[in-house]
Motif scaffolding. Sequence first.
Motif, PDB file in Angstrom:
ATOM      1  N   UNK A 202       0.590  -1.075  -0.091  1.00 27.44           N
ATOM      2  CA  UNK A 202       0.124  -0.154  -0.376  1.00 27.44           C
ATOM      3  C   UNK A 202       0.987   1.344  -0.067  1.00 27.44           C
ATOM      4  N   UNK A 203       0.754   2.624  -0.989  1.00 25.02           N
ATOM      5  CA  UNK A 203       1.522   3.168  -1.657  1.00 25.02           C
ATOM      6  C   UNK A 203       1.575   4.288  -0.441  1.00 25.02           C
ATOM      7  N   UNK A 204       1.627   5.977   0.403  1.00 24.35           N
ATOM      8  CA  UNK A 204       1.324   6.415   0.592  1.00 24.35           C
ATOM      9  C   UNK A 204       0.754   7.494  -1.268  1.00 24.35           C
ATOM     10  N   UNK A 205      -0.021   7.804  -1.231  1.00 19.15           N
ATOM     11  CA  UNK A 205      -0.280   8.664  -2.373  1.00 19.15           C
ATOM     12  C   UNK A 205       0.927   9.617  -2.983  1.00 19.15           C
ATOM     13  N   UNK A 206       1.321   9.631  -3.510  1.00 19.52           N
ATOM     14  CA  UNK A 206       2.155  10.746  -4.624  1.00 19.52           C
ATOM     15  C   UNK A 206       1.995  12.198  -4.596  1.00 19.52           C
ATOM     16  N   UNK A 207       1.275  13.258  -3.389  1.00 17.35           N
ATOM     17  CA  UNK A 207       1.202  14.198  -3.530  1.00 17.35           C
ATOM     18  C   UNK A 207       1.249  15.004  -1.523  1.00 17.35           C
ATOM     19  N   UNK A 208       1.363  16.557  -1.798  1.00 14.84           N
ATOM     20  CA  UNK A 208       1.822  17.018  -0.931  1.00 14.84           C
ATOM     21  C   UNK A 208       1.133  16.937   0.024  1.00 14.84           C
ATOM     22  N   UNK A 209      -0.027  16.473  -0.036  1.00 14.48           N
ATOM     23  CA  UNK A 209      -1.428  16.334   1.067  1.00 14.48           C
ATOM     24  C   UNK A 209      -2.410  16.268  -0.027  1.00 14.48           C
ATOM     25  N   UNK A 210      -3.450  15.744   0.998  1.00  9.54           N
ATOM     26  CA  UNK A 210      -4.936  15.138  -0.147  1.00  9.54           C
ATOM     27  C   UNK A 210      -5.562  16.121   1.426  1.00  9.54           C
ATOM     28  N   UNK A 211      -7.262  15.667   1.360  1.00  9.58           N
ATOM     29  CA  UNK A 211      -8.288  15.750   2.066  1.00  9.58           C
ATOM     30  C   UNK A 211      -8.761  14.084   1.903  1.00  9.58           C
ATOM     31  N   UNK A 212      -8.322  13.152   2.951  1.00 12.21           N
ATOM     32  CA  UNK A 212      -7.980  11.758   2.711  1.00 12.21           C
ATOM     33  C   UNK A 212      -8.790  11.333   1.269  1.00 12.21           C
ATOM     34  N   UNK A 213      -7.967  12.223  -0.335  1.00 14.49           N
ATOM     35  CA  UNK A 213      -7.908  11.210  -1.376  1.00 14.49           C
ATOM     36  C   UNK A 213      -7.280  10.572  -1.533  1.00 14.49           C
ATOM     37  N   UNK A 214      -7.405   9.248  -2.014  1.00 11.61           N
ATOM     38  CA  UNK A 214      -6.147   8.519  -2.705  1.00 11.61           C
ATOM     39  C   UNK A 214      -5.656   8.754  -4.282  1.00 11.61           C
ATOM     40  N   UNK A 215      -4.496   9.136  -3.741  1.00  5.66           N
ATOM     41  CA  UNK A 215      -3.970   9.665  -5.672  1.00  5.66           C
ATOM     42  C   UNK A 215      -3.206   8.375  -5.979  1.00  5.66           C
ATOM     43  N   UNK A 216      -3.980   7.863  -7.270  1.00  5.41           N
ATOM     44  CA  UNK A 216      -3.424   6.320  -8.196  1.00  5.41           C
ATOM     45  C   UNK A 216      -2.750   6.467  -9.533  1.00  5.41           C
ATOM     46  N   UNK A 217      -2.490   6.063  -9.807  1.00  2.00           N
ATOM     47  CA  UNK A 217      -2.041   6.112 -11.535  1.00  2.00           C
ATOM     48  C   UNK A 217      -1.049   4.226 -11.427  1.00  2.00           C
ATOM     49  N   UNK A 218       0.073   3.984 -12.630  1.00  2.00           N
ATOM     50  CA  UNK A 218       0.124   3.094 -13.158  1.00  2.00           C
ATOM     51  C   UNK A 218       1.844   2.295 -12.104  1.00  2.00           C
ATOM     52  N   UNK A 219       1.488   0.943 -12.568  1.00  2.00           N
ATOM     53  CA  UNK A 219       3.058   0.547 -11.604  1.00  2.00           C
ATOM     54  C   UNK A 219       3.248  -0.450 -12.637  1.00  2.00           C
ATOM     55  N   UNK A 220       4.845  -0.703 -12.696  1.00  2.00           N
ATOM     56  CA  UNK A 220       4.811  -1.656 -12.841  1.00  2.00           C
ATOM     57  C   UNK A 220       5.696  -2.967 -12.101  1.00  2.00           C
ATOM     58  N   UNK A 221       5.350  -4.339 -12.888  1.00  2.00           N
ATOM     59  CA  UNK A 221       6.007  -5.458 -12.397  1.00  2.00           C
ATOM     60  C   UNK A 221       7.233  -5.689 -13.194  1.00  2.00           C
ATOM     61  N   UNK A 222       8.668  -6.342 -12.728  1.00  2.00           N
ATOM     62  CA  UNK A 222       8.782  -7.067 -13.670  1.00  2.00           C
ATOM     63  C   UNK A 222       9.400  -9.095 -14.041  1.00  2.00           C
ATOM     64  N   UNK A 223       9.841  -8.945 -14.315  1.00  2.00           N
ATOM     65  CA  UNK A 223       9.307 -10.180 -15.318  1.00  2.00           C
ATOM     66  C   UNK A 223       9.915 -11.680 -14.370  1.00  2.00           C
ATOM     67  N   UNK A 224      10.884 -11.150 -13.254  1.00  2.00           N
ATOM     68  CA  UNK A 224      11.500 -11.786 -12.978  1.00  2.00           C
ATOM     69  C   UNK A 224      11.394 -11.881 -11.045  1.00  2.00           C
ATOM     70  N   UNK A 225      10.136 -10.815 -11.157  1.00  2.00           N
ATOM     71  CA  UNK A 225      10.000 -10.827  -9.286  1.00  2.00           C
ATOM     72  C   UNK A 225       8.244 -11.410  -9.199  1.00  2.00           C
TER      73      UNK A 225
END
Length: 283
Positions: A202-225
């Motif tokens: 679970x990743x803290x939203x990439x933002x300087x602040x929020x109002x209990x609002x998650x900020x999503x986006x893409x993430x990348x897996x690796x073939x050997x993991x």
Amino acid sequence: KMKYLYLIFLMNLLHQYAGKSLRRNGSSLKSFEDIKNEIAGYTNIAKAIIDLAVHGKAQNRSYERLAVFADRIGPRLSGSKNLEAAIKYMFSALQKDGLENVHLEPVKVPHWERGEEFAVMLEPRNHSIAILGLGNSIATPPEGITAEVIVVASFDELHKRAQEAKGKIVVYNEPFISYGETVQYRLQGAVEAAKVGAVASLIRSIASFSIHSPHTGWQSYQPDVPQIPTACISVEDAEMMSRMSLRGTKIVVHLRMGAKTYPDSLSFNTVAEIVGSKYPEQV
């Protein structure tokens, strides 16, 4: 602001090519003086464009059009019906605006759907955690994942505490420095957590602040993991779990995610031109 941006652009361009020559159309060379004089020749045109956008009939037009587009279409995840609607909308809008050679180019795009999802803290108290699955995440098992949490502030801390992380849900409470620097936790958080045997991240939203609002986006897996489920949480929940962890409090979270990845979908690049008067054959 527009004027300052234009001046900054010119300064960067002049600095970049200072003392150099450029090839034009693959043949003759252009000196720095040629470039400087050519740019200077567009001063009045640039001023007219800036005046139109800032003070003239086009004032606020771009913002208003964007608002209508966003309100009418909504989120446009690749492979979604909303993206199809957005392409149709823009294709029609570009034609109405009188642009030339408006056309669609077929292209395959990823098709991932978030599905139903939720997370709840079970210990030390019952608390609903606002989450948004990160793009391309796998789902949890149908019954979900219930596991103890380990909170870390960096990849370095995660690696130092690798033995503690096995079988747990890694919560990243990384401090926000800048989007460009901090976004690595969203992109690579699941991979780094999986390397040390975590069952989810679970990743803290990439933002300087929020109002209990998650900020999503893409993430990348690796073939050997190994792939593990991953989602973003609000800044407030990440900070709260960090405080609990620093006090030595045991944290248990139940996570359920129904994400699905489908075969790539057919979509389109939306293309339009303003054909130049001097070199109409060039794109």
